[in-house]
Design a protein around this motif. Structure first.
Motif, PDB file in Angstrom:
ATOM      1  N   THR A 164     -29.678 -74.708 -21.205  1.00  0.00           N
ATOM      2  CA  THR A 164     -29.819 -74.858 -22.548  1.00  0.00           C
ATOM      3  C   THR A 164     -30.503 -76.229 -22.988  1.00  0.00           C
ATOM      4  N   ILE A 165     -29.609 -77.344 -22.329  1.00  0.00           N
ATOM      5  CA  ILE A 165     -29.967 -78.656 -22.563  1.00  0.00           C
ATOM      6  C   ILE A 165     -31.539 -79.155 -22.337  1.00  0.00           C
ATOM      7  N   ASP A 166     -31.964 -78.668 -21.164  1.00  0.00           N
ATOM      8  CA  ASP A 166     -33.308 -78.875 -20.851  1.00  0.00           C
ATOM      9  C   ASP A 166     -34.260 -78.229 -21.705  1.00  0.00           C
ATOM     10  N   THR A 167     -33.838 -76.732 -22.117  1.00  0.00           N
ATOM     11  CA  THR A 167     -34.740 -76.103 -22.947  1.00  0.00           C
ATOM     12  C   THR A 167     -34.902 -76.879 -24.527  1.00  0.00           C
ATOM     13  N   LEU A 168     -33.890 -77.292 -25.041  1.00  0.00           N
ATOM     14  CA  LEU A 168     -33.797 -77.823 -26.146  1.00  0.00           C
ATOM     15  C   LEU A 168     -34.345 -79.184 -26.140  1.00  0.00           C
ATOM     16  N   GLY A 169     -34.341 -79.641 -25.032  1.00  0.00           N
ATOM     17  CA  GLY A 169     -34.849 -81.209 -24.766  1.00  0.00           C
ATOM     18  C   GLY A 169     -34.088 -82.481 -25.407  1.00  0.00           C
ATOM     19  N   ILE A 170     -32.506 -81.721 -25.209  1.00  0.00           N
ATOM     20  CA  ILE A 170     -31.604 -82.700 -25.775  1.00  0.00           C
ATOM     21  C   ILE A 170     -31.251 -83.443 -24.675  1.00  0.00           C
ATOM     22  N   LYS A 171     -30.282 -84.839 -25.323  1.00  0.00           N
ATOM     23  CA  LYS A 171     -30.196 -85.878 -24.166  1.00  0.00           C
ATOM     24  C   LYS A 171     -28.747 -85.802 -24.000  1.00  0.00           C
ATOM     25  N   LEU A 172     -28.233 -85.891 -22.758  1.00  0.00           N
ATOM     26  CA  LEU A 172     -26.846 -85.692 -22.342  1.00  0.00           C
ATOM     27  C   LEU A 172     -26.449 -87.082 -22.030  1.00  0.00           C
ATOM     28  N   ILE A 173     -25.439 -87.706 -22.855  1.00  0.00           N
ATOM     29  CA  ILE A 173     -25.133 -89.261 -22.837  1.00  0.00           C
ATOM     30  C   ILE A 173     -23.846 -89.341 -22.130  1.00  0.00           C
ATOM     31  N   GLU A 174     -23.034 -88.366 -21.850  1.00  0.00           N
ATOM     32  CA  GLU A 174     -21.676 -88.473 -21.383  1.00  0.00           C
ATOM     33  C   GLU A 174     -21.397 -87.370 -20.584  1.00  0.00           C
ATOM     34  N   GLY A 175     -20.795 -87.395 -19.370  1.00  0.00           N
ATOM     35  CA  GLY A 175     -20.382 -86.103 -18.798  1.00  0.00           C
ATOM     36  C   GLY A 175     -21.259 -85.466 -18.085  1.00  0.00           C
ATOM     37  N   ARG A 176     -21.226 -84.059 -17.847  1.00  0.00           N
ATOM     38  CA  ARG A 176     -22.255 -83.448 -17.251  1.00  0.00           C
ATOM     39  C   ARG A 176     -22.582 -82.069 -17.704  1.00  0.00           C
ATOM     40  N   ASN A 177     -23.598 -81.462 -17.249  1.00  0.00           N
ATOM     41  CA  ASN A 177     -23.987 -80.084 -17.635  1.00  0.00           C
ATOM     42  C   ASN A 177     -23.318 -78.982 -17.170  1.00  0.00           C
ATOM     43  N   PHE A 178     -23.463 -77.785 -17.486  1.00  0.00           N
ATOM     44  CA  PHE A 178     -22.713 -76.571 -16.760  1.00  0.00           C
ATOM     45  C   PHE A 178     -23.308 -76.634 -15.243  1.00  0.00           C
ATOM     46  N   TYR A 179     -22.452 -76.092 -14.412  1.00  0.00           N
ATOM     47  CA  TYR A 179     -23.026 -75.463 -13.155  1.00  0.00           C
ATOM     48  C   TYR A 179     -23.340 -74.063 -13.419  1.00  0.00           C
ATOM     49  N   PRO A 180     -24.203 -73.568 -12.483  1.00  0.00           N
ATOM     50  CA  PRO A 180     -24.577 -72.013 -12.539  1.00  0.00           C
ATOM     51  C   PRO A 180     -23.682 -71.172 -12.520  1.00  0.00           C
ATOM     52  N   HIS A 181     -22.555 -71.566 -11.495  1.00  0.00           N
ATOM     53  CA  HIS A 181     -21.523 -70.576 -11.169  1.00  0.00           C
ATOM     54  C   HIS A 181     -20.387 -70.614 -12.396  1.00  0.00           C
ATOM     55  N   GLU A 182     -20.431 -71.639 -13.552  1.00  0.00           N
ATOM     56  CA  GLU A 182     -19.674 -71.623 -14.544  1.00  0.00           C
ATOM     57  C   GLU A 182     -20.192 -70.732 -15.649  1.00  0.00           C
ATOM     58  N   ILE A 183     -21.151 -70.278 -15.461  1.00  0.00           N
ATOM     59  CA  ILE A 183     -21.584 -69.590 -16.662  1.00  0.00           C
ATOM     60  C   ILE A 183     -20.969 -68.108 -16.797  1.00  0.00           C
ATOM     61  N   LYS A 184     -20.320 -67.661 -17.867  1.00  0.00           N
ATOM     62  CA  LYS A 184     -19.801 -66.527 -18.214  1.00  0.00           C
ATOM     63  C   LYS A 184     -20.574 -65.392 -18.675  1.00  0.00           C
ATOM     64  N   ASP A 185     -20.237 -64.385 -18.767  1.00  0.00           N
ATOM     65  CA  ASP A 185     -20.959 -63.189 -19.149  1.00  0.00           C
ATOM     66  C   ASP A 185     -20.332 -62.654 -20.628  1.00  0.00           C
ATOM     67  N   SER A 186     -19.187 -63.313 -20.929  1.00  0.00           N
ATOM     68  CA  SER A 186     -18.233 -62.715 -22.054  1.00  0.00           C
ATOM     69  C   SER A 186     -17.493 -63.664 -22.810  1.00  0.00           C
ATOM     70  N   LEU A 187     -17.663 -63.835 -24.122  1.00  0.00           N
ATOM     71  CA  LEU A 187     -16.573 -64.521 -24.864  1.00  0.00           C
ATOM     72  C   LEU A 187     -15.246 -64.486 -24.498  1.00  0.00           C
ATOM     73  N   ASN A 188     -14.790 -63.463 -24.056  1.00  0.00           N
ATOM     74  CA  ASN A 188     -13.127 -63.221 -23.751  1.00  0.00           C
ATOM     75  C   ASN A 188     -13.058 -63.836 -22.185  1.00  0.00           C
ATOM     76  N   SER A 189     -13.944 -64.313 -21.538  1.00  0.00           N
ATOM     77  CA  SER A 189     -13.597 -64.895 -20.214  1.00  0.00           C
ATOM     78  C   SER A 189     -12.814 -65.996 -20.360  1.00  0.00           C
ATOM     79  N   SER A 190     -12.194 -66.324 -19.130  1.00  0.00           N
ATOM     80  CA  SER A 190     -11.308 -67.473 -19.100  1.00  0.00           C
ATOM     81  C   SER A 190     -12.064 -68.796 -18.518  1.00  0.00           C
ATOM     82  N   GLY A 191     -11.626 -69.925 -18.424  1.00  0.00           N
ATOM     83  CA  GLY A 191     -12.458 -70.947 -17.912  1.00  0.00           C
ATOM     84  C   GLY A 191     -13.680 -71.257 -18.580  1.00  0.00           C
TER      85      GLY A 191
END
Length: 399
Positions: A132-159
């Protein structure tokens, strides 16, 4: 010597024309000052930085009609197809489109007890992936992006994780870093902040919370997609996207290709219309006022032809004649400008209370008066020069 007193006395002898012109100038200054201020306010709104590569991000809608389709699996396949197309920088699915006028918004709690915990401001809630960040071209100024294994398929997921905009971080934690902070959705669902982007606007351009946004690590699998590519490739990319996705699964419809720039233009259309209308009104008011002054000067020239010739015969030069009419113009404009400026401030106070607009700065009435003086000077100089060229012999004949 400007001889203001005889000019003033001359205006008083024929009151109707100067008074009507004075009223016109008062209203013109009051309206032009407030209209110019509103134009500047709208331009400032339209020029706000969204943080997004607006011209590069192409969006479209994808509607599936096959009841047997696994939407989650199909969404992942479609994203892979999009990223593999020529000239595509990155692509992702999304639950909402920036600056589109519609989407998801929410608030979250800063503590586990929703009854006592402080809430965040209202924010736009984007659901996205590590792309999402690279698609929108927005600038990450602090912290990190999501890792692929962290992406959830549902709003009800934990983590659940979140990347938030700098504006939301500053508003919620003015003196602290938001990294590692936990937001609560009800009592049980926790959302940990792992990153901050410089700017990311939401969907609603007239909202005071426009700059407050959150991206959550949920691959939504809805109907909206975003693809980033250089603008010159967008036309061919639309055809390529349609062909590739329908080849993979023909039981669907692809519609509404638009760049974020197009979405923004559509959202700001009312503001642009207001700017156009107010600009036309300002130009017309200045034009009408200048025509009014031109007409009054030309009438005075005809009425005072013999007087002008007599003054020329007694030694007045062309400059004196021109100066006479210019001073007459400035007297009316300055008196009308001062009264109009005060009226502009009063009108600004009413607009502030009725429409929640900021107070009109004093500089706007001042600039309006200066603009009026410039325009009327140009309007008066031509007939005044014509009057100065009247021959004393011609002017002093019987009329």
């Amino acid at each position: 010597m400007l001889h203001i007193k005889p000019i003033f006395n001359s205006l008083l002898r024929s009151k109707s024309g100067p008074i009507l012109l004075l009223i016109q100038i008062i209203l013109s200054v009051a309206i032009v000052a407030n209209a110019s201020f509103i134009i500047q306010e709208r331009l400032a709104l339209m020029q706000r930085d969204s943080g997004i590569k607006e011209s590069e991000v192409l969006t479209f809608s994808l509607y599936n009609f096959d009841p047997m389709i696994d939407k989650t699996a199909q969404n992942k396949i479609d994203q892979q197809i999009l990223r593999g197309l020529p000239n595509v920088i990155d692509a992702t699915s999304t639950n909402m489109l920036p600056l589109s006028g519609g989407g998801w918004s929410s608030t979250l709690n800063l503590g586990p007890d929703p009854d006592t915990a402080k809430k965040t401001p209202q924010f736009a809630m984007y659901l996205g992936t590590e792309h999402t960040i690279d698609t929108l071209g927005i600038k990450l100024i602090e912290g990190r992006n999501f890792y692929p294994h962290e992406i959830k398929d549902s709003l009800n997921s934990s983590g659940k994780l979140a990347i938030i905009s700098k504006a939301l971080a500053k508003q919620t934690w003015p003196d602290e870093s938001p990294l590692g902070k936990v937001l609560y959705e009800g009592e049980d669902t926790q959302i940990t902040i792992i990153g901050v982007v410089d700017k990311l606007q939401g969907a609603w351009i007239d909202s005071s919370d426009l700059d407050y946004s959150i991206i959550q690590n949920v691959d939504y699998g809805g109907s909206s997609y975003m693809v980033r590519a250089k603008p010159e490739h967008h036309t061919e990319l639309q055809a390529a996207i349609t062909t590739a996705l329908l080849t993979e699964n023909p039981n669907r419809v692809i519609d509404r290709f638009k760049s974020i720039e197009n979405l923004k233009e559509g959202s700001y259309r009312d503001h642009q219309l207001m700017i156009t209308v107010l600009t036309m009104m300002v130009v017309l008011l200045l034009l009408i006022t200048s025509l009014g002054l031109t007409g009054m000067v030309m009438f005075n020239i005809q009425r005072r032809t013999k007087q002008i010739g007599t003054r020329r015969a007694l030694g007045a030069n062309k400059r004196d004649i021109i100066q006479y009419f210019m001073v007459e113009n400035y007297l009316i404009c300055i008196v009308g400008g001062v009264i109009g400026g005060m009226l502009a401030l009063v009108l600004g106070q009413q607009l502030m209370s009725l429409y929640s607009l900021p107070m009109v700065p004093v500089i706007y009435p001042i600039v309006s008066v200066i603009a009026l003086l410039v325009v009327t000077t140009l309007a008066v100089i031509v007939p005044a020069t014509k009057a100065a060229n009247i021959s004393p012999a011609m002017a002093t004949r019987s009329v």
